[in-house]
Design a protein around this motif. Structure first.
Motif, mmCIF file in Angstrom:
data_model
loop_
_atom_site.group_PDB
_atom_site.id
_atom_site.type_symbol
_atom_site.label_atom_id
_atom_site.label_comp_id
_atom_site.label_asym_id
_atom_site.label_seq_id
_atom_site.Cartn_x
_atom_site.Cartn_y
_atom_site.Cartn_z
ATOM 1 N N UNK A 151 47.639 -1.628 -54.768
ATOM 2 C CA UNK A 151 46.952 -0.889 -54.071
ATOM 3 C C UNK A 151 47.458 -0.232 -52.977
ATOM 4 N N UNK A 152 48.953 -0.362 -52.576
ATOM 5 C CA UNK A 152 48.903 -0.033 -51.223
ATOM 6 C C UNK A 152 49.564 1.398 -51.180
ATOM 7 N N UNK A 153 49.818 1.842 -52.652
ATOM 8 C CA UNK A 153 50.088 3.739 -52.781
ATOM 9 C C UNK A 153 48.766 4.059 -52.802
ATOM 10 N N UNK A 204 46.145 8.916 -51.416
ATOM 11 C CA UNK A 204 46.266 9.861 -51.535
ATOM 12 C C UNK A 204 46.386 9.411 -50.166
ATOM 13 N N UNK A 205 45.206 8.354 -49.541
ATOM 14 C CA UNK A 205 45.097 8.111 -47.902
ATOM 15 C C UNK A 205 47.246 7.808 -47.399
ATOM 16 N N UNK A 206 47.301 7.049 -48.093
ATOM 17 C CA UNK A 206 48.817 6.580 -47.065
ATOM 18 C C UNK A 206 50.425 7.592 -47.472
ATOM 19 N N UNK A 207 49.932 9.012 -48.563
ATOM 20 C CA UNK A 207 50.514 10.272 -48.374
ATOM 21 C C UNK A 207 50.244 10.978 -47.590
ATOM 22 N N UNK A 208 48.992 11.431 -47.000
ATOM 23 C CA UNK A 208 48.516 12.233 -45.824
ATOM 24 C C UNK A 208 48.731 11.331 -45.305
ATOM 25 N N UNK A 209 48.433 10.509 -44.364
ATOM 26 C CA UNK A 209 49.443 9.609 -43.193
ATOM 27 C C UNK A 209 50.757 10.058 -42.630
ATOM 28 N N UNK A 210 51.705 9.823 -44.295
ATOM 29 C CA UNK A 210 52.897 10.305 -43.728
ATOM 30 C C UNK A 210 53.308 11.908 -43.835
ATOM 31 N N UNK A 211 52.271 12.643 -44.699
ATOM 32 C CA UNK A 211 52.955 13.262 -44.443
ATOM 33 C C UNK A 211 52.257 14.337 -42.865
ATOM 34 N N UNK A 212 51.403 13.867 -41.993
ATOM 35 C CA UNK A 212 50.808 14.236 -40.807
ATOM 36 C C UNK A 212 52.048 13.455 -40.065
ATOM 37 N N UNK A 213 52.259 12.376 -40.293
ATOM 38 C CA UNK A 213 53.290 11.606 -39.243
ATOM 39 C C UNK A 213 54.911 12.623 -39.223
ATOM 40 N N UNK A 214 55.407 13.000 -40.604
ATOM 41 C CA UNK A 214 56.943 13.554 -41.166
ATOM 42 C C UNK A 214 55.973 15.370 -39.665
ATOM 43 N N UNK A 215 55.066 15.934 -39.635
ATOM 44 C CA UNK A 215 55.064 17.291 -39.427
ATOM 45 C C UNK A 215 54.801 16.381 -38.372
ATOM 46 N N UNK A 216 54.001 16.005 -37.327
ATOM 47 C CA UNK A 216 53.793 16.096 -35.974
ATOM 48 C C UNK A 216 55.146 15.537 -35.320
ATOM 49 N N UNK A 217 55.450 14.389 -36.581
ATOM 50 C CA UNK A 217 57.033 13.769 -35.488
ATOM 51 C C UNK A 217 57.139 13.021 -34.042
ATOM 52 N N UNK A 218 55.616 12.838 -34.353
ATOM 53 C CA UNK A 218 55.283 11.344 -33.429
ATOM 54 C C UNK A 218 53.532 10.702 -34.272
ATOM 55 N N UNK A 239 47.622 1.462 -35.825
ATOM 56 C CA UNK A 239 46.890 1.660 -37.222
ATOM 57 C C UNK A 239 48.045 2.563 -37.672
ATOM 58 N N UNK A 240 47.955 3.852 -37.112
ATOM 59 C CA UNK A 240 49.195 4.354 -37.780
ATOM 60 C C UNK A 240 50.738 4.120 -37.411
ATOM 61 N N UNK A 241 50.954 3.665 -36.860
ATOM 62 C CA UNK A 241 52.423 2.328 -36.859
ATOM 63 C C UNK A 241 52.597 1.341 -38.069
ATOM 64 N N UNK A 242 51.207 0.737 -38.128
ATOM 65 C CA UNK A 242 50.848 -0.006 -39.404
ATOM 66 C C UNK A 242 51.442 0.331 -40.387
ATOM 67 N N UNK A 243 51.241 1.331 -40.922
ATOM 68 C CA UNK A 243 51.003 2.326 -41.886
ATOM 69 C C UNK A 243 52.164 2.422 -42.170
ATOM 70 N N UNK A 244 52.797 3.015 -41.453
ATOM 71 C CA UNK A 244 54.288 3.904 -41.333
ATOM 72 C C UNK A 244 54.813 3.324 -42.168
ATOM 73 N N UNK A 299 54.150 -0.318 -43.141
ATOM 74 C CA UNK A 299 54.016 0.040 -44.852
ATOM 75 C C UNK A 299 54.951 0.646 -45.662
ATOM 76 N N UNK A 300 54.964 1.744 -45.765
ATOM 77 C CA UNK A 300 55.542 2.583 -45.792
ATOM 78 C C UNK A 300 56.672 3.191 -46.140
ATOM 79 N N UNK A 301 57.574 1.761 -45.042
ATOM 80 C CA UNK A 301 59.294 1.855 -44.724
ATOM 81 C C UNK A 301 60.022 1.095 -45.346
ATOM 82 N N UNK A 302 58.383 0.045 -45.360
ATOM 83 C CA UNK A 302 58.805 -0.974 -46.287
ATOM 84 C C UNK A 302 58.643 -0.609 -48.053
ATOM 85 N N UNK A 303 58.041 -0.212 -48.434
ATOM 86 C CA UNK A 303 57.167 0.361 -50.202
ATOM 87 C C UNK A 303 58.417 1.519 -50.086
#
Length: 321
Positions: free
Chosen positions: A14-16, A18-32, A46-51, A53-57
């Protein structure tokens, strides 16, 4: 890893979500990662770890390091719009709570406020919102009029308090009027006069907000020139709250509104001087986003801003939309 294997792994762990989508959306918007962590109220690690995981997935770096920021990859740019839609729907479904039959409490409020009102309106708006919902966060933004309309039109801003010298038009909620005055030190020789003459005004050194001199003909300078006034812009600073402290220690003048002047004259040894010409009033009004996917949420924010502003604009005839 094949697609079925990836699907099974995501389903099992259960790694994907809504929370992961929200985090990815925020990182892409902030570009930081660090700015995204602040926005999400998470740790940077925590954000770096999730990013990671998303890169791997997703099998893609998503963001690569640029000169001053993280740069989205082609794959990341492809999914940005879809992410925005997904996170917007998630906010609509889960980002608010029902406090009563018709009570809508958003998870986050995005508000822009004209600089010279921020000193006393931002605390009042914050108190009004947090007094109604302890789980709501508030983000205030400072921007000029062109940016405000762009942000409202894109739905990246819920509501804005702006100012102008014209009457309100359709879609603008009148908050109140104010007059233009000169704010100065109590020690300034002009403070001992009943008014500042046109000649004295033009001969005095003045401090201006840096945002007020970005354009060749800012609205205030046009108004002053039409009234036969010219000001010598000697000092420009980007922080409005610094200006009263500059005035206290100098002979500078600051052309501002009476409400701003009264706020700081009650705190510092400052004097409010009238200008010996007829000038139009400054009009303050609220504009809300028409592009929001959740108008009830925006309406809640606008109502809280209205309640906070009402006692501070005693002369306003607040009109419901």
């Amino acid at each position: 890893m094949s697609s079925p294997d990836l699907f099974q792994e995501c389903e099992r762990e259960e790694r994907i979500g809504l929370r992961l989508f929200t985090i990815l959306d925020t990182v892409l918007r902030e570009q930081s990662v660090s700015r995204a962590a602040v926005q999400l109220n998470m740790s940077q690690s925590g954000v770096s770890a999730i990013l990671a995981r998303l890169r791997d997935l997703l099998g893609d770096p998503l963001l690569v390091r640029g000169k001053n920021r993280l740069v989205p990859t082609e794959r990341a740019l492809e999914i940005t719009e879809s992410l925005s839609i997904i996170t917007g729907c998630a906010d609509l479904l889960t980002g608010r709570t029902q406090g009563g039959l018709n009570a809508i409490v958003p998870r986050k409020c995005l508000i822009a406020c004209v600089d010279e009102l921020s000193s006393f309106l931002v605390p009042a708006i914050t108190a009004e919102i947090l007094g109604s919902s302890e789980h709501t966060t508030v983000e205030f933004k400072s921007m000029d009029s062109s940016e405000v309309f762009e942000e409202l039109g894109s739905g990246r801003l819920d509501t804005a308090i702006v100012s102008g010298f014209e009457t309100c038009s359709t879609g603008q909620e009148f908050l109140g009027n104010d007059e233009l005055v000169c704010l100065m030190s109590d020690e300034n020789r002009l403070s001992r006069q009943s008014y500042v003459s046109s000649a004295e005004y033009g001969q005095s050194n003045q401090v201006v907000l840096a945002s007020n001199i970005r354009k060749p003909q800012p609205a205030l300078d046009v108004v002053l020139r039409n009234a036969g006034l010219w000001r010598r812009n000697t000092i420009a600073v980007p922080f409005v709250d610094v200006i009263p402290h500059l005035l206290e220690r100098s002979d500078l003048l600051f052309t501002t509104t009476r409400k701003f002047g009264e706020h700081y004259a009650a705190l510092l040894p400052l004097h409010i001087g009238r200008i010996d010409v007829t000038l139009p009033n400054v009009t303050y009004y609220q504009i809300t986003s028409v592009a929001a996917r959740d108008p009830l949420r925006v309406g809640w924010v606008a109502a809280k801003v209205r309640l906070a502003c009402a006692p501070r604009f005693a002369d306003a005839e607040v009109k419901e939309k």
